[in-house]
Design an enzyme around this catalytic site. Sequence first.
Site, mmCIF file in Angstrom:
data_model
loop_
_atom_site.group_PDB
_atom_site.id
_atom_site.type_symbol
_atom_site.label_atom_id
_atom_site.label_comp_id
_atom_site.label_asym_id
_atom_site.label_seq_id
_atom_site.Cartn_x
_atom_site.Cartn_y
_atom_site.Cartn_z
ATOM 1 N N LYS A 13 0.833 -1.213 0.000
ATOM 2 C CA LYS A 13 0.000 0.000 0.000
ATOM 3 C C LYS A 13 0.867 1.262 0.000
ATOM 4 C CE LYS A 13 -2.097 -1.116 3.868
ATOM 5 N NZ LYS A 13 -1.560 -2.457 4.201
ATOM 6 N N ARG A 88 -9.345 0.663 8.784
ATOM 7 C CA ARG A 88 -8.780 -0.631 9.139
ATOM 8 C C ARG A 88 -9.827 -1.550 9.775
ATOM 9 N NH1 ARG A 88 -3.286 -0.048 8.655
ATOM 10 N NH2 ARG A 88 -2.055 -1.355 10.009
ATOM 11 N N ARG A 127 11.748 -6.229 4.902
ATOM 12 C CA ARG A 127 11.497 -4.796 4.697
ATOM 13 C C ARG A 127 12.357 -3.960 5.656
ATOM 14 N NH1 ARG A 127 5.430 -2.597 4.312
ATOM 15 N NH2 ARG A 127 5.265 -2.758 6.565
ATOM 16 N N ARG A 162 11.418 -2.161 11.557
ATOM 17 C CA ARG A 162 10.435 -1.637 12.506
ATOM 18 C C ARG A 162 10.254 -2.590 13.686
ATOM 19 N NH1 ARG A 162 5.467 -0.173 8.595
ATOM 20 N NH2 ARG A 162 4.421 -1.401 10.190
ATOM 21 N N ARG A 173 -0.058 -9.107 13.305
ATOM 22 C CA ARG A 173 -0.627 -8.127 12.374
ATOM 23 C C ARG A 173 -1.450 -8.812 11.289
ATOM 24 N NH1 ARG A 173 4.618 -5.465 10.717
ATOM 25 N NH2 ARG A 173 3.457 -4.384 9.093
HETATM 26 P P1 ADP Z 1 1.142 -2.204 7.978
HETATM 27 O O1 ADP Z 1 0.056 -1.851 7.009
HETATM 28 O O2 ADP Z 1 2.393 -2.563 7.304
HETATM 29 O O3 ADP Z 1 0.715 -3.156 9.052
HETATM 30 P P2 ADP Z 1 0.970 0.455 9.136
HETATM 31 O O4 ADP Z 1 2.151 1.330 9.070
HETATM 32 O O5 ADP Z 1 -0.208 0.766 8.287
HETATM 33 O O6 ADP Z 1 1.546 -0.966 8.842
HETATM 34 O O7 ADP Z 1 0.440 0.353 10.637
HETATM 35 C C1 ADP Z 1 1.306 0.083 11.722
HETATM 36 C C2 ADP Z 1 0.505 0.029 13.017
HETATM 37 O O8 ADP Z 1 -0.127 1.294 13.244
HETATM 38 C C3 ADP Z 1 -0.637 -0.963 13.042
HETATM 39 O O9 ADP Z 1 -0.195 -2.257 13.379
HETATM 40 C C4 ADP Z 1 -1.524 -0.344 14.136
HETATM 41 O O10 ADP Z 1 -1.000 -0.560 15.422
HETATM 42 C C5 ADP Z 1 -1.413 1.128 13.843
HETATM 43 N N1 ADP Z 1 -2.446 1.605 12.881
HETATM 44 C C6 ADP Z 1 -2.197 2.127 11.651
HETATM 45 N N2 ADP Z 1 -3.338 2.486 11.041
HETATM 46 C C7 ADP Z 1 -4.338 2.177 11.891
HETATM 47 C C8 ADP Z 1 -5.758 2.301 11.843
HETATM 48 N N3 ADP Z 1 -6.385 2.811 10.760
HETATM 49 N N4 ADP Z 1 -6.476 1.862 12.914
HETATM 50 C C9 ADP Z 1 -5.873 1.363 14.003
HETATM 51 N N5 ADP Z 1 -4.547 1.205 14.121
HETATM 52 C C10 ADP Z 1 -3.767 1.619 13.080
#
Ligand code: ADP
Length: 215
Positions: A13, A88, A127, A162, A173
């Site tokens: 994404k 999400r 990554r 990370r 996740r």
């Molecule tokens: P990825 O898509 O690679 O899992 P992100 O950078 O989008 O990683 O998200 C990392 C973390 O940030 C998630 O595991 C969560 O803890 C938090 N997070 C990100 N976006 C949201 C969201 N829309 N709602 C709730 N938690 C979120």
Amino acid sequence: MKLILLGAPGAGKGTVAKKLTQLDGSVQISTGDILRGAVKAGTELGKKIEQLMASGDLVSDELVMGIMEERLQQPDCEKGFLLDGFPRTIPQAEALKALLENLDITLDMAVNLSVDREVVLDRLSTRRTCSNSECQAIYNIKSNPTQKGGICDKCGSPVIQRDDETTEAISRRLATYTEKTAPLIDYYEAEGLLITVDATSTEGVLAAIKQKLES
Ligand code: ADP
């Protein structure tokens, strides 16, 4: 363009969003980047969510909606936006719908980046991300390494793995994705906004999105 990017962690994404911003000046809005920025800056909010994020759990819907309500009203969103990692959960999608109606904004589509679990697992464990919260460039030690080992090509900051990219946090996740986020695919299908694209190649994803926007 006004798009939602859906897909498992590691589907690409962020990479797709960064490329799309170069097409028409739409901004990438990554809730993950915003939340990691808060953790790094050590704000009250950051302290509250640090543990949760490191273990791979989601932050509360209320908190994320508060951030997004403010973010979507900033002037740089007028040219368009690419929502990366948001919504999400179904409650976030419903709240976003109400918010956009209030702001009189219409989405073009929700793009579901579809990719096999093995590919995602491999991509996430290899990554690397730029540690500079203003940059957050994404690399991959196999497919897209930095030119100088461990140093970001764009800004020269160290490139790191990370906290939530340990094997344990990754599987958490992915489980969270299946339980909470995958239902959004049916949600946006029912809204008539969904397109699903094979996310094995970034170029393929970009071509599919461009074609759909032009049609
Ligand atoms: P990825 O898509 O690679 O899992 P992100 O950078 O989008 O990683 O998200 C990392 C973390 O940030 C998630 O595991 C969560 O803890 C938090 N997070 C990100 N976006 C949201 C969201 N829309 N709602 C709730 N938690 C979120």
